[in-house]
Design an enzyme around this catalytic site. Structure first.
Site, PDB file in Angstrom:
ATOM      1  N   GLY A  65      -5.249   9.809 -37.595  1.00  0.00           N
ATOM      2  CA  GLY A  65      -4.343   9.702 -36.470  1.00  0.00           C
ATOM      3  C   GLY A  65      -3.486   8.476 -36.654  1.00  0.00           C
ATOM      4  N   GLY A  67      -0.813   5.964 -34.377  1.00  0.00           N
ATOM      5  CA  GLY A  67      -0.165   5.675 -33.120  1.00  0.00           C
ATOM      6  C   GLY A  67       0.687   4.446 -33.277  1.00  0.00           C
ATOM      7  CB  ALA A  70      -4.597   1.444 -33.910  1.00  0.00           C
ATOM      8  CB  VAL A  72      -7.854   6.467 -36.531  1.00  0.00           C
ATOM      9  CG1 VAL A  72      -9.336   6.739 -36.721  1.00  0.00           C
ATOM     10  CG2 VAL A  72      -7.619   5.692 -35.251  1.00  0.00           C
ATOM     11  CE  LYS A  88      -7.943   1.285 -31.987  1.00  0.00           C
ATOM     12  NZ  LYS A  88      -8.424   1.509 -30.625  1.00  0.00           N
ATOM     13  CG  ASP A 186      -8.052   3.582 -19.899  1.00  0.00           C
ATOM     14  OD1 ASP A 186      -7.550   3.480 -21.021  1.00  0.00           O
ATOM     15  OD2 ASP A 186      -7.620   4.349 -19.020  1.00  0.00           O
TER      16      ASP A 186
END
Lengths: 404, 398, 384
Positions: A65, A67, A70, A72, A88, A186
């Protein structure tokens, strides 16, 4: 450095000249501290050696992934390729000039290092790379997250017993955080990652903080907006574990009905307060003494009375009367009256019928490895991404005002 | 009197007296099949052939004595007629009369031979005996390989027993296993019994359902026929009474179609109700899947512990309801804090936990101990000097 | 299968216990190793540096290093007060600095260049907010100088950021003491107390603190101590203990050798011994075999804290002298942290390069594919 310096420019004084190539390794007798074969110019200090050792334990695999904050990667142990981890790598963004290492990263590292619980994502190690990036070695959770399971209404069905199992694990994780004096701030379905054995792991501690002392203000601008409790909309700067319990209640409702309970659109705070009034009831001095004293207290003019029990039951009957009783108590407006995480665990819902599903019987495939990759790259406070816009859904703002 | 109709003198369900396991009915069928086969194949091997029917002990033959029955004893598998058995062994154990044998036999162990070939009989008996003890199932094993290995070992033992190889050693192994796993053997045996019972019950149910379905289908057919008849009659009547032929015909069709659909709808509703009822009463749905493992219900599970086995205890203090300290009192009074949900009592609790966190932790001793362990334990070596690696189990959750 | 976790078990899960707790021996060993490594490293440059004397190993001794670090621990405290930050920031920053110098030496990283970074990091992790630019301005240091060592500090801290502190616990003790004075008690299982009233009476009749006690509370005339005076006594003891926690606790190795609970009780012990002993009597059953050990540990910690005096902190002149000496022998490769930080950041680690390559390859492949599909074949001179 290929061209020789011009003749009319004096050479730089030795102290300023920066070494561009590393010195050959020292031939002096170095004390035996088990030097790894590093490319450092000199004998590395102990911390560097340890960091080096740690980094070398892992073989990075494919990117899962990516973003804004970060990336991963999947990875495995050099010593045992069957042992998987997720790495990460925290990206260095423009804000680093203003702040250095970001608050989120620091919070995540700080709290995950202290928490060891079967339903909280494990931070195995941290190491840094050549260009001084932080790498967090996290537990590998290949089954995606709970949000994907909830949203896949076509492909995945689950039972009341499954809901109970997932909620039980979430509440255990929450209780453990609170017992250690930490607020997660969260909690939402896409921060609940699924492990290979079916268990739920609470992840993303980027918004977490230690519980405050009296008179120590905290920020009210926290928790992803759909899962935020009313006291934060009313700008309370002194709050406790009840905020997390509200979020858990929202997750509970979402598991049952398979849609977000307080899905305000557009996602403004006013709309959220309106929705809460509609679905739970308008907060008043009567049902929440002192609420008027909160700075941000404002509600729609029309006072909606607290929703009666039978209407709750009509909407959430799948978990039975006992389940609905628990849900109501988790979504109580007055945070003092709301159950604490401990009281939630003491509710009779868990010991009544049906029994929570066994782990191996829980539905799987909430998205797979790439979902984990995606989830771990998310910044705290963001709403889940739909296929389309991204930037406009960021609900969290960096608050420079009151203390966080 | 025909050889084939043997009076059923034996009890209906044969129980092997040693293991208590109910033998299947297959033996009987197999027995008569083999009888038939042996007649038809035309071979005339005299040994142990039913056509001979001469008792080796008393030499009485079938043609003289039509109700002659032969029995064998699993000790030595020598056959003799019923009357000999009676005569020789009624007064207690005695030696086998066959020349050269002489083994001590007991009357109650005599039984009818199921197979033509006495060797097969013996082998089957041995297998039954082994099977009664080595009765593990596939699901008991982690991997298929493990299960196959187990089966292989069992077969080795069986082979040895049948062919008389390493008898002493094999028997010892056998007994050792039986002793060690007595309980599991018993459990598995119970499970097998239950399975058989439920299997036959399920079979019965299936047959019954099939029968009902046939009935229902027949009924439907009849009804349909009747309706068609009626419709036709109706049409004729209408035509006779002078209505327009086309419309009548069309109407007739429509009615017929509607009737069929109504019937189908009714049948469907009935089916749904039945299914709901079935589900409610716990019966399986329309068809039984053959070969499905029936899971034995495990022992009652422990009650759910919401805390997952974790108990946080205050061992150095007991939290009081209120504290006179002004810090607490002031915080309590501040509505801005309390209305927001700040829990002052929880703060007091946290403070007290912090006050005693580590009071009984003796750093010097524990660290020395820890370092010692780290040095001696190579495997865990790096893990101890770790950067927070709390769990050596990286992939699977606890 | 229930697992009971008490306060001690909870402490054992902390990173402070797992990574930053030492026996006196292991602490000394670690420091020695660090110092030796640093000397070896610095001596590499001794030959190539411009210093005249061949005795390039006349660098700071390990004792001098320790004192220099301690001086900057104190400096950190002062600076934190200057910003009026809560004590949690102060304590965290001091601990970060102390931990940093367990695996690094002032010879490689002079504390003057490190303590500001450490303090900024602590303010971030302890949820106190200040932008870098404001911080840098207020301590008159360029922002990138504050930032450059941050990664190094994180590495030296082995990426553990939580520091368990004694302040909240001390408040808890205060709460209980005041309740006891009020005739209320929370009974601990296994401890014979005789009840709340008896305890209150006992408190009133406690021995007075000795002359050397740190508490400011003194009674005018001896004799029965009345209710209010008792409350004063408790508050004074708290106050004195707090001062000790602010000072000696942070400037000695207390955090490495003892737990926060032991440290705060030791501070209280130094403040008002009879009061503390009384309190501990209500906590530890007489029959428990941990009791003597606990009391001994607290006493030992109290001794460590009590033996500290301000004179052990370098004066300004002494510090300046040491730093001059340091300048001559320090490791030059770490001299320009800002520069090396920038270089490192501009560089890439392995996977970024691999990614770049992979992307370029893919782009080239796609291009070739596209051109292949072109009606007239691929372009001749490479122009797309």
């Amino acid at each position: 450095m290929a061209t020789p310096p011009a003749l009319d420019v004096p050479p730089e004084p030795p102290s300023k000249r920066r070494k561009t190539s590393p010195d050959p390794p020292s031939r002096n007798d170095t004390p035996d501290v088990g030097l790894p074969s590093s490319s450092f110019p000199a004998v590395a200090d102990l911390a560097e050696q340890l960091d080096d050792q740690e980094r070398k334990k892992y073989v990075k695999g494919k990117k899962l992934g990516s973003g804004q904050y970060a990336d991963v990667f999947s990875a495995h142990l050099v010593s045992d390729p069957s042992k998987l981890v997720a790495i990460k790598k925290i990206k260095v963004g423009p804000e680093v000039k203003e702040f250095g290492i970001s608050y989120d990263s620091l919070r995540e590292i700080r709290f995950l290092q202290e928490l060891d619980h079967p339903n909280i994502i494990k931070l195995h190690a941290v190491f840094s790379t050549k260009n001084q990036n932080l790498n967090l070695v996290l537990e590998h959770l290949p089954q995606g997250d709970l949000l994907k399971l909830i949203q896949d209404t076509g492909g995945i069905t689950y039972t009341a017993a499954d809901i109970k199992a997932w909620m039980l694990m979430l509440m255990r994780a929450t209780h453990f955080c609170h017992a250690n004096g930490i607020l997660h701030r969260d909690i939402k379905p896409n921060n609940l990652l699924l492990a290979a054995d079916g268990s739920v792991k609470l992840a993303d501690f980027g918004l977490a903080r230690a519980m405050a002392d009296p008179f120590q203000p905290m920020t009210y601008n926290t928790i992803t907006i759909w899962y935020r409790p009313p006291e934060l909309f009313f700008q309370a700067q002194h709050y406790g574990g009840a905020v997390d319990v509200w979020s858990c209640g929202c997750v509970f409702a979402e598991l049952i009905s398979r849609e977000v309970l307080f899905r305000a659109w557009p996602e403004t705070e006013i709309n959220m307060v309106k929705l809460i009034c509609e679905k739970v009831g308008t907060p008043t001095e009567e049902n929440w003494p002192g609420v008027g004293k909160l700075r941000g207290y404002v509600t729609p003019a029309e006072i909606v009375p607290l929703k009666p029990r039978d209407q709750w039951f009509a909407a959430f009957r799948a978990v039975g009367e006992v389940g609905v009783d628990l849900l109501i108590k988790m979504l109580t407006l007055d945070p003092r009256e709301r159950l604490t995480a401990e009281s939630v665990l003491k509710h009779e819902y868990w010991t009544s019928d049906p029994r929570p599903s066994k782990l191996r019987d829980l539905p799987r495939k909430g998205g797979g490895e790439n979902t984990m990759g995606q989830d771990l790259t998310q910044r705290g406070g963001e709403l889940p991404q739909t296929n389309g816009g991204r930037g406009d859904r960021v609900a969290r703002k960096i608050d420079f005002g009151a203390g966080k | 009197m025909s050889r084939f109709t043997q009076p059923k003198a034996a009890p209906v369900s044969k129980r092997d007296p040693r293991t208590g396991v109910v033998q299947s009915q297959d033996g009987e069928l197999l027995h008569s099949h083999m009888r038939l086969m042996s007649l038809h194949d035309g071979k005339s091997i005299p040994t142990d052939n039913a056509t001979l029917d001469v008792c080796p002990v008393c030499k009485s033959a079938r043609y003289m004595n039509p109700s002659l029955r032969f029995l064998v004893n699993p000790e030595c598998y020598h056959k003799m007629c019923e009357s000999c058995v009676d005569r020789i062994f009624s007064h207690g154990p005695a030696a086998c009369p066959i020349k050269g044998c002489g083994r001590t036999l007991r009357k109650h162990r005599f039984r009818e031979q199921t197979f033509e070939d006495i060797k097969v009989e013996r082998e089957v008996d041995i297998r039954k005996k082994v099977g009664a003890t080595f009765n593990r199932r596939e699901e008991d094993f982690e991997t298929l390989l493990a299960y196959n290995d187990y089966l292989n070992d069992v077969e080795d033992i069986t082979f040895n027993l049948i062919n008389g190889i390493d008898l002493e050693d094999t028997n010892r192994k056998f007994e050792a296993y039986a002793r060690a796993h007595g309980k599991e053997i018993e459990e598995n045996a119970q499970m097998a019994v239950q399975e058989r019972q439920s299997f036959s019950a399920a079979q019965k149910l299936e047959r019954q359902q099939a029968r009902e379905r046939r009935e229902a289908a027949r009924r439907e057919e009849e009804e349909e026929k009747r309706e068609v008849e009626e419709n036709r009659r109706d049409v004729l009547n209408r035509l006779a009474s002078g209505a327009d032929a086309e419309t009548v015909a069309k109407e007739g069709q429509r009615v017929q179609l509607k009737k069929r659909m109504d019937r189908q709808a009714a049948a469907e509703r009935q089916r749904q109700l039945q299914a709901a009822e079935d589900a409610h009463s716990g019966r399986t749905s329309k068809f039984v899947i053959k070969g499905l493992k029936t899971k034995q219900k495990p022992e009652p599970e422990a009650p759910v512990d919401p805390f997952g086995g974790l108990r946080l205890v205050d061992s150095y203090f007991t939290l009081q309801d209120d504290y006179v300290w002004e810090g607490i009192q002031e915080a309590r009074k501040d509505v801005k804090q309390t209305a927001g949900g700040y829990d002052v009592r929880d703060y007091a609790h946290r403070s007290l936990v912090a006050a005693f966190s580590g009071l009984g932790v003796f750093v010097a001793d524990e660290v020395t101990e820890r370092d010692k362990l780290a040095q001696s334990d190579e495997a865990v070596g790096t893990a101890r000097a770790d950067v927070g690696l709390k769990d050596a189990d990286l992939m699977t959750a606890p | 299968m229930t697992q009971r976790l008490n306060e001690d078990d909870l402490y054992r899960t902390s990173s402070q216990y797992r990574l930053w707790s030492f026996s006196p021996e292991s602490l000394a060993t670690l420091r020695r190793k660090t110092h030796e490594l640093a000397i070896a490293r610095a001596s590499q440059y001794a030959g190539t540096s411009n210093s005249s004397d061949g005795d390039a190993f006349d660098c700071l001794t390990s004792e001098e290093c320790l004192r220099l670090v301690r001086r900057y621990l104190d400096q950190t405290r002062t600076t934190s007060d200057h910003f009026k930050w809560p004590i949690t920031v102060k304590a965290t920053a001091a601990q970060y600095l102390a931990r940093f110098y367990l695996s690094n030496s002032p010879l490689t990283y002079p504390p003057k260049e490190i303590y500001k970074t450490v303090l900024f990091l602590a303010c971030k992790t302890e949820a106190t907010h200040m932008t870098l630019s404001e911080y840098a301005r207020r301590i008159s240091t360029p922002a990138d100088e504050v930032l450059a060592p941050e990664y190094k500090v994180m590495q030296a801290l082995r990426f553990t950021l939580d520091v368990r502190q004694p302040y909240r616990g001390l408040k808890g003790v205060l709460m209980e003491l005041l309740n006891l004075a009020e005739g209320r008690v929370g009974e601990v299982e296994g401890v014979e107390t005789g009840g709340a009233a008896a305890l209150q009476a006992e408190m009133l009749g406690l021995e007075l603190p000795s002359k050397t006690a740190q508490t400011m509370w003194r009674v005018r005339d001896s004799g029965k101590v009345e209710g209010k005076a008792l409350v004063d006594r408790i508050n004074a003891a708290y106050s004195a203990a707090r001062t000790i926690l602010d000072g000696p606790a942070l400037l000695t190795d207390a955090y490495f050798l003892y737990t926060p609970s032991q440290i705060l009780l030791a501070a209280l012990h130094l403040a008002d011994e009879p009061l503390t002993s009384f309190y501990l009597r209500t906590k530890l059953p007489l029959t428990s075999d941990l009791r003597p050990k606990i009391l001994a540990t607290i006493a030992a910690c109290a001794e460590l804290l009590g033996s500290f005096s301000g004179s052990q902190v370098l004066s300004k002149e002494e510090r300046a002298a040491l730093e001059r000496k340091l300048e001559g022998c320090r490791d030059p490769s770490t001299r320009d942290l800002v520069g090396s930080h920038a270089v490192a950041k501009r560089g890439t680690d392995g996977d970024e390069e691999a990614e770049e390559k992979a992307r370029k390859k893919k782009a080239a492949r796609d291009k070739a594919l596209k051109e292949g599909d072109d009606l007239f074949g691929p372009s001749l001179n490479g122009k797309g």
